[in-house]
Motif scaffolding. Structure first.
Motif, PDB file in Angstrom:
ATOM      1  N   ARG A  14     -65.597   0.597  55.777  1.00 27.77           N
ATOM      2  CA  ARG A  14     -65.869   1.405  54.588  1.00 27.77           C
ATOM      3  C   ARG A  14     -64.776   1.219  53.532  1.00 27.77           C
ATOM      4  O   ARG A  14     -65.040   1.309  52.327  1.00 27.77           O
ATOM      5  N   ILE A  15     -63.557   0.991  53.983  1.00 27.95           N
ATOM      6  CA  ILE A  15     -62.478   0.668  53.043  1.00 27.95           C
ATOM      7  C   ILE A  15     -62.787  -0.658  52.357  1.00 27.95           C
ATOM      8  O   ILE A  15     -62.622  -0.815  51.144  1.00 27.95           O
ATOM      9  N   THR A  16     -63.245  -1.640  53.133  1.00 29.54           N
ATOM     10  CA  THR A  16     -63.612  -2.939  52.571  1.00 29.54           C
ATOM     11  C   THR A  16     -64.698  -2.765  51.518  1.00 29.54           C
ATOM     12  O   THR A  16     -64.611  -3.334  50.415  1.00 29.54           O
ATOM     13  N   GLN A  17     -65.715  -1.982  51.823  1.00 32.41           N
ATOM     14  CA  GLN A  17     -66.820  -1.770  50.897  1.00 32.41           C
ATOM     15  C   GLN A  17     -66.346  -1.118  49.600  1.00 32.41           C
ATOM     16  O   GLN A  17     -66.726  -1.534  48.501  1.00 32.41           O
ATOM     17  N   LEU A  18     -65.504  -0.088  49.731  1.00 32.88           N
ATOM     18  CA  LEU A  18     -65.034   0.629  48.552  1.00 32.88           C
ATOM     19  C   LEU A  18     -64.129  -0.257  47.703  1.00 32.88           C
ATOM     20  O   LEU A  18     -64.173  -0.207  46.476  1.00 32.88           O
ATOM     21  N   LYS A  19     -63.313  -1.073  48.338  1.00 31.77           N
ATOM     22  CA  LYS A  19     -62.430  -1.972  47.574  1.00 31.77           C
ATOM     23  C   LYS A  19     -63.257  -2.993  46.804  1.00 31.77           C
ATOM     24  O   LYS A  19     -62.988  -3.271  45.623  1.00 31.77           O
ATOM     25  N   ILE A  20     -64.265  -3.562  47.453  1.00 34.79           N
ATOM     26  CA  ILE A  20     -65.102  -4.554  46.786  1.00 34.79           C
ATOM     27  C   ILE A  20     -65.879  -3.911  45.640  1.00 34.79           C
ATOM     28  O   ILE A  20     -66.016  -4.480  44.551  1.00 34.79           O
ATOM     29  N   ALA A  21     -66.378  -2.712  45.868  1.00 36.68           N
ATOM     30  CA  ALA A  21     -67.189  -2.041  44.856  1.00 36.68           C
ATOM     31  C   ALA A  21     -66.377  -1.569  43.655  1.00 36.68           C
ATOM     32  O   ALA A  21     -66.902  -1.494  42.539  1.00 36.68           O
ATOM     33  N   SER A  22     -65.113  -1.256  43.851  1.00 35.29           N
ATOM     34  CA  SER A  22     -64.325  -0.647  42.774  1.00 35.29           C
ATOM     35  C   SER A  22     -63.268  -1.560  42.172  1.00 35.29           C
ATOM     36  O   SER A  22     -62.698  -1.228  41.132  1.00 35.29           O
ATOM     37  N   ASN A  23     -62.994  -2.694  42.798  1.00 31.51           N
ATOM     38  CA  ASN A  23     -61.969  -3.607  42.303  1.00 31.51           C
ATOM     39  C   ASN A  23     -62.610  -4.650  41.392  1.00 31.51           C
ATOM     40  O   ASN A  23     -63.423  -5.457  41.838  1.00 31.51           O
ATOM     41  N   PRO A  24     -62.260  -4.678  40.101  1.00 32.41           N
ATOM     42  CA  PRO A  24     -62.874  -5.645  39.176  1.00 32.41           C
ATOM     43  C   PRO A  24     -62.590  -7.093  39.541  1.00 32.41           C
ATOM     44  O   PRO A  24     -63.318  -7.994  39.140  1.00 32.41           O
ATOM     45  N   PHE A  25     -61.528  -7.338  40.325  1.00 37.14           N
ATOM     46  CA  PHE A  25     -61.189  -8.706  40.703  1.00 37.14           C
ATOM     47  C   PHE A  25     -61.920  -9.146  41.972  1.00 37.14           C
ATOM     48  O   PHE A  25     -61.728 -10.261  42.441  1.00 37.14           O
ATOM     49  N   ALA A  26     -62.744  -8.268  42.526  1.00 41.10           N
ATOM     50  CA  ALA A  26     -63.491  -8.604  43.740  1.00 41.10           C
ATOM     51  C   ALA A  26     -64.952  -8.883  43.429  1.00 41.10           C
ATOM     52  O   ALA A  26     -65.809  -8.814  44.296  1.00 41.10           O
ATOM     53  N   LYS A  27     -65.244  -9.234  42.180  1.00 43.04           N
ATOM     54  CA  LYS A  27     -66.622  -9.442  41.750  1.00 43.04           C
ATOM     55  C   LYS A  27     -67.346 -10.472  42.604  1.00 43.04           C
ATOM     56  O   LYS A  27     -68.523 -10.329  42.919  1.00 43.04           O
ATOM     57  N   GLY A  28     -66.638 -11.528  43.000  1.00 48.47           N
ATOM     58  CA  GLY A  28     -67.259 -12.603  43.759  1.00 48.47           C
ATOM     59  C   GLY A  28     -67.718 -12.185  45.137  1.00 48.47           C
ATOM     60  O   GLY A  28     -68.556 -12.845  45.752  1.00 48.47           O
ATOM     61  N   PHE A  29     -67.176 -11.072  45.652  1.00 53.20           N
ATOM     62  CA  PHE A  29     -67.532 -10.614  46.996  1.00 53.20           C
ATOM     63  C   PHE A  29     -68.740  -9.684  46.996  1.00 53.20           C
ATOM     64  O   PHE A  29     -69.281  -9.372  48.036  1.00 53.20           O
ATOM     65  N   ARG A  30     -69.169  -9.234  45.827  1.00 52.68           N
ATOM     66  CA  ARG A  30     -70.189  -8.193  45.796  1.00 52.68           C
ATOM     67  C   ARG A  30     -71.565  -8.690  46.170  1.00 52.68           C
ATOM     68  O   ARG A  30     -72.447  -7.907  46.489  1.00 52.68           O
ATOM     69  N   THR A  31     -71.781 -10.004  46.142  1.00 55.98           N
ATOM     70  CA  THR A  31     -73.076 -10.546  46.542  1.00 55.98           C
ATOM     71  C   THR A  31     -73.072 -10.993  47.991  1.00 55.98           C
ATOM     72  O   THR A  31     -74.065 -11.471  48.500  1.00 55.98           O
ATOM     73  N   THR A  32     -71.926 -10.802  48.651  1.00 61.21           N
ATOM     74  CA  THR A  32     -71.812 -11.216  50.040  1.00 61.21           C
ATOM     75  C   THR A  32     -72.512 -10.214  50.958  1.00 61.21           C
ATOM     76  O   THR A  32     -72.431  -9.006  50.764  1.00 61.21           O
ATOM     77  N   ASN A  33     -73.177 -10.730  51.959  1.00 64.95           N
ATOM     78  CA  ASN A  33     -73.847  -9.876  52.931  1.00 64.95           C
ATOM     79  C   ASN A  33     -72.805  -9.090  53.711  1.00 64.95           C
ATOM     80  O   ASN A  33     -71.847  -9.655  54.226  1.00 64.95           O
ATOM     81  N   ALA A  34     -72.999  -7.798  53.815  1.00 69.32           N
ATOM     82  CA  ALA A  34     -72.021  -6.951  54.513  1.00 69.32           C
ATOM     83  C   ALA A  34     -71.852  -7.369  55.958  1.00 69.32           C
ATOM     84  O   ALA A  34     -70.793  -7.166  56.557  1.00 69.32           O
ATOM     85  N   ASP A  35     -72.887  -7.967  56.562  1.00 69.71           N
ATOM     86  CA  ASP A  35     -72.799  -8.373  57.968  1.00 69.71           C
ATOM     87  C   ASP A  35     -71.859  -9.554  58.161  1.00 69.71           C
ATOM     88  O   ASP A  35     -71.463  -9.865  59.289  1.00 69.71           O
ATOM     89  N   ASP A  36     -71.516 -10.229  57.061  1.00 68.46           N
ATOM     90  CA  ASP A  36     -70.645 -11.400  57.170  1.00 68.46           C
ATOM     91  C   ASP A  36     -69.177 -11.041  57.114  1.00 68.46           C
ATOM     92  O   ASP A  36     -68.315 -11.889  57.278  1.00 68.46           O
ATOM     93  N   TRP A  37     -68.847  -9.746  56.809  1.00 70.53           N
ATOM     94  CA  TRP A  37     -67.443  -9.380  56.658  1.00 70.53           C
ATOM     95  C   TRP A  37     -66.764  -9.346  58.009  1.00 70.53           C
ATOM     96  O   TRP A  37     -67.272  -8.805  58.946  1.00 70.53           O
TER      97      TRP A  37
END
Length: 243
Positions: free
Chosen positions: A220-243
């Motif tokens: 959930r920390i990973t999800q929140l960081k990706i969702a709220s960090n503007p520099f993590a834009k490239g990760f937002r299309t990644t399937n959550a199951d791949d993390w």
């Protein structure tokens, strides 16, 4: 809160609409030593009036509710959320130095229990690494400069490399830390060292404490960081199951 839910709430502003802000005033000075005059105790007026407000407070609270984690690497990693503050109450014409350090919250080492999604004490903590402070690169600067805009410690990096020679903050992985902001008045008097205890104030925000990790433990920390960090834009299309 799943990734899409986090995204939707950030998009609609739901995570940022909390009007509640946190402001801290200068803490009282240490008790007066027997050999010091009362006039040398307490804090100097030019720091006693300083107030510090934590920026992105609602986002810090979101992370704190989950148990904030910060990545440490050998090369050094920037913090997210970034430690940012708004300062008021400074003397406009006096100069101040701002610095940040990190202290252990306790003497314990932690581990993450995936079955219960919680942090547990794993034993006694490791020996503390060399203590370091991070000086804000604009220091020293006049109060009017510090107060006119948000002060960001975005250049600060965290590392677990005990031999680091880049000036990064050295932390032990799986230990809990509390950032502290120190506001230091630049005293032009020749005997300024005599007033050292009076010329600074320390500010802490409990919601900014975190556990240092080499890889995120709570998804959930990973999800929140990706969702709220503007520099993590490239990760937002990644399937959550791949993390």
């Amino acid at each position: 809160m799943e990734q899409q839910e986090v995204k939707d709430k950030l998009k609609t502003g739901e995570l940022k609409r909390k009007p509640h802000t946190v402001s801290r005033s200068c803490t009282l000075g240490m008790p007066c030593a027997p050999d010091l005059d009362d006039s040398m105790c307490g804090k100097a007026a030019k720091v006693a009036s300083v107030r510090v407000q934590l920026e992105m407070h609602s986002l810090w609270e979101q992370f704190d509710q989950l148990g904030t984690e910060m990545i440490v690497t050998k090369a050094g990693r920037r913090m997210f959320p970034t430690f940012q503050v708004h300062i008021s109450g400074m003397d406009p014409d006096s100069e101040y130095v701002l610095l940040l350090d990190f202290i252990p919250v306790d003497d314990k080492r932690y581990r993450y229990a995936f079955h219960s999604s919680s942090w547990l004490v794993a034993g006694r903590g490791d020996a503390s690494p060399p203590g370091r402070v991070h000086f804000h690169p604009d220091s020293p600067a006049r109060g009017c400069q510090w107060m006119k805009q948000t002060v960001s410690f975005d250049r600060l990096k965290l590392t677990n490399n005990l031999l680091d020679d880049n000036g990064h903050i050295i932390l032990n992985s799986m230990h809990c830390y509390q950032p502290r902001l120190h506001v230091v008045l630049v005293d032009p008097r020749r005997d300024s060292h005599v007033y050292a205890q009076r010329n600074f104030c320390t500010f802490t925000f409990p919601e900014t404490r975190f556990i240092a990790v080499t890889a995120y433990q709570n998804h959930r920390i990973t999800q929140l960081k990706i969702a709220s960090n503007p520099f993590a834009k490239g990760f937002r299309t990644t399937n959550a199951d791949d993390w």
